[in-house]
Design a protein around this motif. Structure first.
Motif, PDB file in Angstrom:
ATOM      1  N   THR A 176     -22.648 -15.516 -28.910  1.00  9.89           N
ATOM      2  CA  THR A 176     -21.754 -14.358 -28.836  1.00  9.89           C
ATOM      3  C   THR A 176     -21.727 -13.551 -30.132  1.00  9.89           C
ATOM      4  OG1 THR A 176     -19.851 -15.730 -29.406  1.00  9.89           O
ATOM      5  CG2 THR A 176     -20.270 -15.362 -27.066  1.00  9.89           C
TER       6      THR A 176
ATOM      7  N   LEU B 264     -13.240 -11.006 -20.102  1.00  4.03           N
ATOM      8  CA  LEU B 264     -14.042 -12.179 -19.741  1.00  4.03           C
ATOM      9  C   LEU B 264     -13.549 -12.825 -18.448  1.00  4.03           C
ATOM     10  CD1 LEU B 264     -14.588 -13.713 -23.278  1.00  4.03           C
ATOM     11  CD2 LEU B 264     -16.275 -12.498 -21.869  1.00  4.03           C
TER      12      LEU B 264
ATOM     13  N   ALA C 294     -14.663 -10.581 -15.579  1.00  4.23           N
ATOM     14  CA  ALA C 294     -16.109 -10.722 -15.395  1.00  4.23           C
ATOM     15  C   ALA C 294     -16.433 -12.018 -14.672  1.00  4.23           C
ATOM     16  CB  ALA C 294     -16.824 -10.662 -16.739  1.00  4.23           C
ATOM     17  N   ASP C 295     -15.747 -13.095 -15.055  1.00  2.14           N
ATOM     18  CA  ASP C 295     -15.975 -14.372 -14.394  1.00  2.14           C
ATOM     19  C   ASP C 295     -15.583 -14.288 -12.916  1.00  2.14           C
ATOM     20  OD1 ASP C 295     -16.663 -17.317 -14.725  1.00  2.14           O
ATOM     21  OD2 ASP C 295     -14.658 -17.408 -13.821  1.00  2.14           O
TER      22      ASP C 295
ATOM     23  N   PHE D 122     -20.140 -12.344 -13.189  1.00  2.00           N
ATOM     24  CA  PHE D 122     -20.902 -11.369 -13.960  1.00  2.00           C
ATOM     25  C   PHE D 122     -20.935 -11.764 -15.430  1.00  2.00           C
ATOM     26  CE2 PHE D 122     -20.412  -7.070 -16.062  1.00  2.00           C
ATOM     27  CZ  PHE D 122     -21.696  -6.635 -15.843  1.00  2.00           C
ATOM     28  N   ASP D 123     -22.104 -11.739 -16.051  1.00  2.00           N
ATOM     29  CA  ASP D 123     -22.246 -12.018 -17.479  1.00  2.00           C
ATOM     30  C   ASP D 123     -22.018 -10.714 -18.237  1.00  2.00           C
ATOM     31  OD1 ASP D 123     -22.972 -12.586 -20.097  1.00  2.00           O
ATOM     32  OD2 ASP D 123     -24.835 -13.615 -19.558  1.00  2.00           O
ATOM     33  N   VAL D 124     -20.775 -10.451 -18.573  1.00  2.00           N
ATOM     34  CA  VAL D 124     -20.402  -9.181 -19.183  1.00  2.00           C
ATOM     35  C   VAL D 124     -20.965  -9.026 -20.593  1.00  2.00           C
ATOM     36  CG1 VAL D 124     -18.158  -9.906 -20.110  1.00  2.00           C
ATOM     37  CG2 VAL D 124     -18.492  -7.536 -19.421  1.00  2.00           C
ATOM     38  N   LEU D 125     -21.116 -10.106 -21.323  1.00  2.00           N
ATOM     39  CA  LEU D 125     -21.668 -10.004 -22.677  1.00  2.00           C
ATOM     40  C   LEU D 125     -23.123  -9.555 -22.644  1.00  2.00           C
ATOM     41  CD1 LEU D 125     -20.069 -13.124 -24.386  1.00  2.00           C
ATOM     42  CD2 LEU D 125     -19.359 -10.733 -24.552  1.00  2.00           C
ATOM     43  N   GLU D 126     -23.900 -10.152 -21.759  1.00  2.00           N
ATOM     44  CA  GLU D 126     -25.301  -9.752 -21.642  1.00  2.00           C
ATOM     45  C   GLU D 126     -25.398  -8.312 -21.133  1.00  2.00           C
ATOM     46  OE1 GLU D 126     -29.496  -9.738 -21.624  1.00  2.00           O
ATOM     47  OE2 GLU D 126     -27.973 -10.752 -22.802  1.00  2.00           O
TER      48      GLU D 126
END
Length: 133
Positions: free
Chosen positions: A3, A102, A105-106, A110-114
């Motif tokens: 991260t 987060l 997104a979960d 969904f992988d919001v960081l990527e």
């Protein structure tokens, strides 16, 4: 990729896009309030609230105003007067916002960081939105 790396990549891409140009760190961070509000309104538009839901309508209206505040060059003098009063509290509130992002997104799988990394890097070529220059 961890991260910390993602955060640095996203921040570097936003800077490469030109959004940090001419702003101190405090001014840039304060302007993100308007940007976050604009994006929150766009997120709210993704949902149907029963009976139109006053919160969705108010958020959408606030988002439109926030975009103008973020983009309008005539507001630059106001942004230049910004002073960070409580960095520790600001960091805590950012953590609170990130928890919400987060968790949402979960919930959406969904992988919001990527996705943020990919979007930020792709946006570099677009540069600063014309109105925000």
């Amino acid at each position: 990729m961890n991260t910390d790396e993602v955060q640095r990549i996203v921040a570097a891409a936003v800077a490469a896009r030109g959004y940090r140009n001419g702003w101190t760190a405090e001014q840039f961070a304060a302007r993100q309030v308007a940007k976050f509000t604009e994006e929150l309104a766009e997120y709210a538009k993704c949902f149907s609230f029963s009976h139109g839901g006053p919160i969705s309508l108010e958020l959408i209206e606030l988002g439109a105003k926030s975009r103008k505040v973020f983009d309008r060059p005539s507001y630059a003098p106001t942004w230049r007067l910004v002073k960070l009063d409580n960095a520790e509290r600001a960091r805590a509130e950012l953590a609170d916002l990130q928890v919400v992002i987060l968790a949402a997104a979960d919930a959406l799988g969904f992988d919001v960081l990527e996705a943020a990394r990919v979007k930020a890097e792709a946006d570099v070529q677009r540069g600063v939105r014309a109105a925000a220059q």
